[in-house]
Design a protein around this motif. Structure first.
Motif, PDB file in Angstrom:
ATOM      1  N   VAL A   1       0.852  -1.189   0.000  1.00  0.00           N
ATOM      2  CA  VAL A   1       0.000   0.000   0.000  1.00  0.00           C
ATOM      3  C   VAL A   1       0.887   1.238   0.000  1.00  0.00           C
ATOM      4  CG1 VAL A   1      -1.668   1.297   1.393  1.00  0.00           C
ATOM      5  CG2 VAL A   1      -1.929  -1.170   1.107  1.00  0.00           C
ATOM      6  N   LEU A   2       0.497   2.248  -0.744  1.00  0.00           N
ATOM      7  CA  LEU A   2       1.351   3.425  -0.925  1.00  0.00           C
ATOM      8  C   LEU A   2       1.750   4.051   0.405  1.00  0.00           C
ATOM      9  CD1 LEU A   2       2.806   5.532  -2.561  1.00  0.00           C
ATOM     10  CD2 LEU A   2       0.619   6.710  -2.903  1.00  0.00           C
ATOM     11  N   THR A   3       0.828   4.157   1.362  1.00  0.00           N
ATOM     12  CA  THR A   3       1.195   4.783   2.631  1.00  0.00           C
ATOM     13  C   THR A   3       2.269   3.977   3.371  1.00  0.00           C
ATOM     14  OG1 THR A   3      -0.748   3.716   3.602  1.00  0.00           O
ATOM     15  CG2 THR A   3      -0.942   6.043   3.030  1.00  0.00           C
ATOM     16  N   SER A   4       2.319   2.674   3.150  1.00  0.00           N
ATOM     17  CA  SER A   4       3.380   1.864   3.756  1.00  0.00           C
ATOM     18  C   SER A   4       4.728   2.220   3.160  1.00  0.00           C
ATOM     19  CB  SER A   4       3.091   0.373   3.568  1.00  0.00           C
ATOM     20  OG  SER A   4       1.892  -0.002   4.206  1.00  0.00           O
ATOM     21  N   LEU A   5       4.770   2.428   1.856  1.00  0.00           N
ATOM     22  CA  LEU A   5       6.016   2.866   1.223  1.00  0.00           C
ATOM     23  C   LEU A   5       6.405   4.249   1.732  1.00  0.00           C
ATOM     24  CD1 LEU A   5       8.321   2.777  -0.811  1.00  0.00           C
ATOM     25  CD2 LEU A   5       6.701   3.502  -2.584  1.00  0.00           C
ATOM     26  N   GLN A   6       5.434   5.140   1.837  1.00  0.00           N
ATOM     27  CA  GLN A   6       5.746   6.486   2.327  1.00  0.00           C
ATOM     28  C   GLN A   6       6.301   6.436   3.751  1.00  0.00           C
ATOM     29  OE1 GLN A   6       5.795   8.082  -0.220  1.00  0.00           O
ATOM     30  NE2 GLN A   6       3.892   9.005  -0.938  1.00  0.00           N
ATOM     31  N   ALA A   7       5.739   5.544   4.585  1.00  0.00           N
ATOM     32  CA  ALA A   7       6.224   5.428   5.959  1.00  0.00           C
ATOM     33  C   ALA A   7       7.654   4.899   5.990  1.00  0.00           C
ATOM     34  CB  ALA A   7       5.300   4.505   6.753  1.00  0.00           C
ATOM     35  N   ALA A   8       7.982   3.975   5.075  1.00  0.00           N
ATOM     36  CA  ALA A   8       9.341   3.437   5.035  1.00  0.00           C
ATOM     37  C   ALA A   8      10.337   4.458   4.511  1.00  0.00           C
ATOM     38  CB  ALA A   8       9.370   2.182   4.158  1.00  0.00           C
ATOM     39  N   ALA A   9       9.900   5.336   3.626  1.00  0.00           N
ATOM     40  CA  ALA A   9      10.804   6.325   3.035  1.00  0.00           C
ATOM     41  C   ALA A   9      10.961   7.571   3.908  1.00  0.00           C
ATOM     42  CB  ALA A   9      10.286   6.721   1.653  1.00  0.00           C
ATOM     43  N   ARG A  10       9.972   7.864   4.730  1.00  0.00           N
ATOM     44  CA  ARG A  10       9.960   9.122   5.486  1.00  0.00           C
ATOM     45  C   ARG A  10      11.176   9.308   6.389  1.00  0.00           C
ATOM     46  NH1 ARG A  10       5.316   8.501   7.535  1.00  0.00           N
ATOM     47  NH2 ARG A  10       4.246   9.328   5.703  1.00  0.00           N
ATOM     48  N   PRO A  11      11.647   8.275   7.108  1.00  0.00           N
ATOM     49  CA  PRO A  11      12.825   8.498   7.968  1.00  0.00           C
ATOM     50  C   PRO A  11      14.069   8.951   7.209  1.00  0.00           C
ATOM     51  CG  PRO A  11      11.718   6.455   8.564  1.00  0.00           C
ATOM     52  CD  PRO A  11      11.098   6.926   7.294  1.00  0.00           C
ATOM     53  N   HIS A  12      14.089   8.718   5.911  1.00  0.00           N
ATOM     54  CA  HIS A  12      15.220   9.134   5.084  1.00  0.00           C
ATOM     55  C   HIS A  12      14.970  10.483   4.410  1.00  0.00           C
ATOM     56  CE1 HIS A  12      16.764   5.070   5.580  1.00  0.00           C
ATOM     57  NE2 HIS A  12      15.580   4.607   5.219  1.00  0.00           N
ATOM     58  N   GLY A  13      13.864  11.149   4.786  1.00  0.00           N
ATOM     59  CA  GLY A  13      13.537  12.429   4.175  1.00  0.00           C
ATOM     60  C   GLY A  13      13.051  12.297   2.745  1.00  0.00           C
ATOM     61  N   LEU A  14      12.478  11.133   2.406  1.00  0.00           N
ATOM     62  CA  LEU A  14      12.067  10.847   1.041  1.00  0.00           C
ATOM     63  C   LEU A  14      10.603  10.442   0.988  1.00  0.00           C
ATOM     64  CD1 LEU A  14      15.189   8.698   0.014  1.00  0.00           C
ATOM     65  CD2 LEU A  14      14.753  11.101  -0.599  1.00  0.00           C
ATOM     66  N   ARG A  15      10.053  10.416  -0.205  1.00  0.00           N
ATOM     67  CA  ARG A  15       8.689   9.966  -0.442  1.00  0.00           C
ATOM     68  C   ARG A  15       8.557   9.535  -1.894  1.00  0.00           C
ATOM     69  NH1 ARG A  15       4.033  14.185  -1.094  1.00  0.00           N
ATOM     70  NH2 ARG A  15       3.454  12.628  -2.647  1.00  0.00           N
ATOM     71  N   PHE A  16       7.506   8.762  -2.177  1.00  0.00           N
ATOM     72  CA  PHE A  16       7.152   8.479  -3.561  1.00  0.00           C
ATOM     73  C   PHE A  16       6.283   9.618  -4.042  1.00  0.00           C
ATOM     74  CE2 PHE A  16       4.612   6.201  -6.852  1.00  0.00           C
ATOM     75  CZ  PHE A  16       5.677   5.828  -7.668  1.00  0.00           C
TER      76      PHE A  16
END
Length: 965
Positions: A132-147
């Motif tokens: 799910v997209l929000t799961s990817l966003q949560a994984a990327a957020r600590p690195h200051g990133l997003r899809f």
């Protein structure tokens, strides 16, 4: 269910050219996938997967819930070997009918949900297709990133589905479409070849380079003309000047060219700070005219919202749900970024200076901005009904034109709607020229009007240089119309591209190439009106249960991945993650019931299986943007299923609980005897089993003296002084739970209301809301009790007294169920409008200057009742507690007991799992001295049963801190 109307079409009948499905396909699949795999061809599961968020119904032969990539590979091989159509499905929110098929549907959203890697240096992530997209966003957020792309369904849509449709969302104006953010795809094509698709290499697909080379001029002139040209195959990515990017070309192929097994996607930087410029215009077309001047400011999003859509929100959610907006008939929501908050505000002001309007408001990140984005995110559901109340449908859902043509297109589109005598609420991604709208085409009564409208709409968008689809793909809704947008040569090129990858047309046949007709496989024309059965009035659906259950348009908010924050809708789905336990899954089965072929009648086991784990929490009634109220539909089904028949034991044991409580109260000393006897575990378990309940449950203790008995004694000893009632009299309604099981709550409420300056009058006997009869579908019994309740309450209400309820579920029953079950009594709406929660009534005294008791220093974990969340919200309680000085953590999620549901046999494990979503973790984490605040009797019972924690009612909390006098 008694139904009337014409005979239905043949269920799941294949259309012209549809592939035959082998009769032993389920056996073959189970053999290939192994015994642990889920392969299901039951009526219930086929109903759940027969439609997505579109107008189309295609019954699959079987559904595979893939455990891993090997399951997907095995299912694909069986389909290739047998020529069985194969459709992959993620979150099932496809609006164009791209996620339904007549053969095997493979669901990747249950298990293939891992983010395999995040590489912050390369700024990429590798994911499985069901993430799910929000799961990817949560994984990327600590690195200051997003899809970058973020569709409004981001809390439930999967990356596989986004890649299938070339999804975009509001931030595509800054970050591009999904295709622009894909690095590599792990792909299995229809020839059985598995390869990695990326840039610079077309060799994985023999013949592809030659095909493109022979049509360079056509690709350069007809494809990729503007960013939101999503219709057809995006073969412009295969051009030499575009890097010969096979991965990007496969994005948006809608499952017609193979199977996605995994993906590596590009990530972008999070904006350090944002601000939201809200720009008002006379109408939507004028707002669209302003867009080209805004784009040079490089906004992160430019979204258009119609004033009529905002009015829908106000009507359903109240004025407080919509922040202050500059006056206008349409708005642009322009999000801009900056290095810090001041920079973002300065950027917003610069953009507003070129907006062509003085009606501007800049909103910082926070609750107001969130509320505005929520309106946009819920657009698909909110627009499911026109302002006149007609059902509105997708089908012409996301056409796009170059932004500089958008204003003229909207004016032409408004004229087109008038010419066809239809209406719809427009909104969308105006920065990209993409318009969303659902239209009240009469699919139930005159589906033949769909085709001419779509033809005219296609011609209009082509005349403006646009695309039939701007982000959702063509699917069954628009693939036939591609001939109105592209030349015959382009269509032959599309056929050639598919033939290289899927020559036998196994993958999602009927979409894009050799398309199904736009008016084939429509779901709504098959459904027959439901005859009245003496249940709910269903006033908002003209009394027709068929129309009511078709409120579900499949947007899937009930499947939203709310993560650690919890959520109220849908509790059982959040616990099990099974489609059958989502509000959408249940609605699909009920829709099949209205068709009457696959699910033939109210006694069909598929309906019972589907509704069994519905807690009747009513959260969907408020949280579903389409207004689906599954608690009402379940009660209506139970009413029809068991009317005049023997019922399950729990319907008598729990459905008649107020009756048993009254009988116990009528016999002096009986409550004490029963409480003593039921403490003995063997007897308690026996009683619970005989009553159809789970033997692991406790039995609530009967009050030795009811509230009425205490009240009578107290009033005799201490008559009320009327000169101490500046707030006037209020009617305290003693519901069955407060009277028979929690009289301390009623006593505390009296003390608090008197301290607030009210004279408190106790409602006379016989005022029962019928809640337990309603939740068990005994609607005739509920109606009988509600009529008696009107006799008791109406004279007080007509005398001007507000009715204060203490048990949230009972209070809400009077507010919402009373007018539905007694629609012919003019007293019903008056009484319903007079009902208040305790917090709501106390708020009126706060407004008059009353100060609530001091709760300073008190830590509170608050468990809002689901029914209260649905009808009134928890705002009044929260405001009162914070004014009193308490530190409150309000949970977002059901307690899991839900009245009789959690007590019934077969529900215990899921009940506990629901409690583990929010309530039980909060109690374990609470510091010593923290108070559990739970107004609901069920909520307090659940906490006591599962955690040994005694919950307190708001009335008790406040009464404990009252001054001595």
């Amino acid at each position: 269910m008694t139904l009337t109307g014409a005979a239905p079409h043949a269920a799941g009948a294949p259309g012209p050219g549809a592939a035959e499905v082998p009769g032993d396909i389920v056996v073959r699949l189970r053999r290939a996938l192994g015994g642990g795999a889920r392969v299901d061809d039951s009526a219930r599961v086929r109903a759940e997967y027969s439609t997505d968020a579109s107008n189309y119904r295609v019954l699959p032969a079987a559904v595979v819930v893939a455990r891993d990539v090997d399951d997907v590979l095995a299912a694909a091989e069986v389909c290739r070997a047998t020529g069985t159509p194969l459709t992959l499905r993620g979150g099932g929110t496809s609006v164009a009918g791209n996620a339904v098929g007549p053969g095997v549907v493979v669901d990747t959203s249950r298990h293939l949900t891992r983010v395999l890697a995040v590489d912050p240096d390369a700024r990429t992530a590798t994911v499985e297709p069901g993430v799910v997209l929000t799961s990817l966003q949560a994984a990327a957020r600590p690195h200051g990133l997003r899809f970058g792309p973020d569709p409004s369904t981001q809390a439930r849509c999967t990356l596989g589905g986004m890649i299938g449709n070339n999804a975009c969302g509001p931030h595509a104006v800054a970050y591009g479409r999904t295709a622009d953010n894909v690095v590599a795809l792990d792909w299995l094509d229809g020839r059985g070849r598995r390869f990695t698709a990326g840039a610079g290499d077309l060799s994985p697909v023999p013949g592809l380079e030659e095909l493109v080379g022979a049509h360079l001029g056509l690709v350069r002139t007809e494809l990729g003309r503007f960013p939101r040209q999503v219709s057809g195959y995006s073969l412009e990515h295969l051009l030499p000047e575009n890097g010969r990017d096979l991965a990007k070309a496969l994005v948006g192929t809608e499952g017609t060219c193979g199977v996605l097994l995994g993906a590596t996607v590009r990530l972008v930087d999070l904006a350090p700070a944002t601000a939201l410029a809200v720009l008002a215009y006379p109408d939507m077309a004028a707002a669209a005219d302003a867009v080209p001047a805004l784009l040079p400011h490089h906004p992160l999003a430019v979204e258009g919202i119609d004033a009529r859509l905002v009015d829908v929100v106000r009507h359903h959610k109240g004025e407080a749900s919509v922040p202050d907006l500059p006056p206008g008939g349409g708005w642009l929501l322009c999000e801009v970024g900056g290095g810090d908050e001041a920079g973002a505000f300065a950027a917003a002001r610069r953009l507003a200076a070129d907006a062509g309007t003085d009606a501007v408001r800049v909103v910082p990140p926070g609750p107001e901005a969130t509320a505005l984005w929520r309106i946009r995110e819920d657009g698909a559901g909110l627009a499911g009904r026109t302002p006149a109340g007609a059902q509105a449908w997708p089908g012409w859902e996301d056409a796009a034109v170059p932004p500089e043509r958008l204003g003229d297109y909207l004016r032409g589109f408004a004229a087109l709607l008038r010419d066809h005598g239809v209406d719809g609420l427009a909104y969308g991604h105006f920065g990209d020229g993409c318009v969303h709208v659902r239209i009240d085409l009469p699919l139930a009564d005159a589906p033949q009007r769909l085709r001419p409208f779509l033809h005219d709409a296609a011609d209009l968008v082509v005349a403006h240089g646009g695309s039939l689809s701007g982000e959702h793909g063509d699917g069954r809704a628009r693939s036939e119309l591609l001939a109105r947008m592209y030349s015959p040569e382009a269509l032959r090129l599309f056929e050639g591209f598919k033939a290289l990858l899927d020559p036998d047309d196994v993958h999602n046949p009927g979409v894009l190439v050799r398309p199904r007709p736009v008016d084939a496989d429509l779901r709504r024309p098959l459904a027959r009106p439901a005859a009245p059965a003496g249940g709910f009035a269903l006033r908002h659906d003209s009394g027709d249960l068929t129309r009511a259950v078709h409120r579900c348009v499949g947007v899937g908010k009930c499947r939203a991945d709310t993560g650690a924050a919890g959520g109220f809708m849908c509790p059982s789905y959040l616990a099990t993650r099974e489609e059958k336990d989502s509000t959408r899954g249940r609605a699909r089965v009920l829709q099949e019931l209205t068709v009457g072929t696959l699910v033939g009648g109210v006694e069909h086991p598929a309906v019972a299986e589907s509704l069994d784990l519905c807690l009747s929490c009513k959260a969907c009634a408020s949280d579903c943007p389409a207004g689906v109220d599954m608690a009402t539909y379940k009660a209506e089904w139970l009413h029809r299923r068991y009317r005049g028949r023997l019922r399950p034991p729990a319907h008598y044991a729990l459905g008649w609980l107020p009756r048993w409580s009254a009988l116990v109260a009528a016999v002096p000393g009986l409550a004490t005897v029963l409480n003593t006897v039921l403490r003995l575990a063997p007897l308690r378990r026996l009683v619970l089993r005989l009553g159809g309940m789970d033997p692991r449950r406790g039995v609530p203790r009967f009050a030795p003296r009811t509230l009425r008995a205490r009240w009578a004694a107290d009033r005799t000893a201490r008559p009320w002084r009327h000169d101490r009632a500046p707030g006037g009299p209020v009617l305290l309604w003693a519901d069955s739970f407060t009277d028979g099981f929690g009289p301390d709550v009623g006593e505390a409420a009296r003390r608090v209301l008197e301290a607030a300056g009210h004279e408190v009058v106790l409602a006379g006997p016989g005022a029962c809301c019928g809640l337990t009869w309603i939740s068990t579908g005994q609607l005739d019994g509920a109606r009988e009790r509600l009529r008696r309740t009107l006799d008791v309450l109406a004279p007080h209400v007509d005398a001007g007294l507000p009715v204060v309820g203490l048990e949230p579920s009972c209070t809400v029953a009077l507010m919402s169920d009373l007018p539905e079950l007694v629609p012919d009594d003019p007293r019903a709406p008056r009484v319903a409008a007079a009902v208040r929660t305790l917090a709501q009534q106390l708020q009126t005294r706060v407004a008059d200057g009353w100060t609530p008791p001091d709760l300073s220093g008190l830590d509170v974990v608050a468990q809002p009742h689901c029914h209260q969340h649905s009808e009134t919200g928890y705002g009044a309680d929260l405001d009162l507690l914070q004014r009193a000085g308490a530190r409150v953590r309000a949970l977002a999620g059901c307690c899991g007991l839900a009245g009789n549901w959690g007590m019934e046999a077969g529900h215990h494990e899921v009940s506990v799992a629901v409690a583990e979503r929010a309530l039980l973790p909060a109690l374990r984490e609470a510091a010593p001295g923290t108070v559990l605040l739970a107004d609901g009797f069920s909520c307090r019972t659940q906490a006591a049963d599962l955690a040994g924690v005694r919950g307190r009612h708001l009335a008790e909390l406040l009464a404990d801190r009252l001054p001595p006098d």
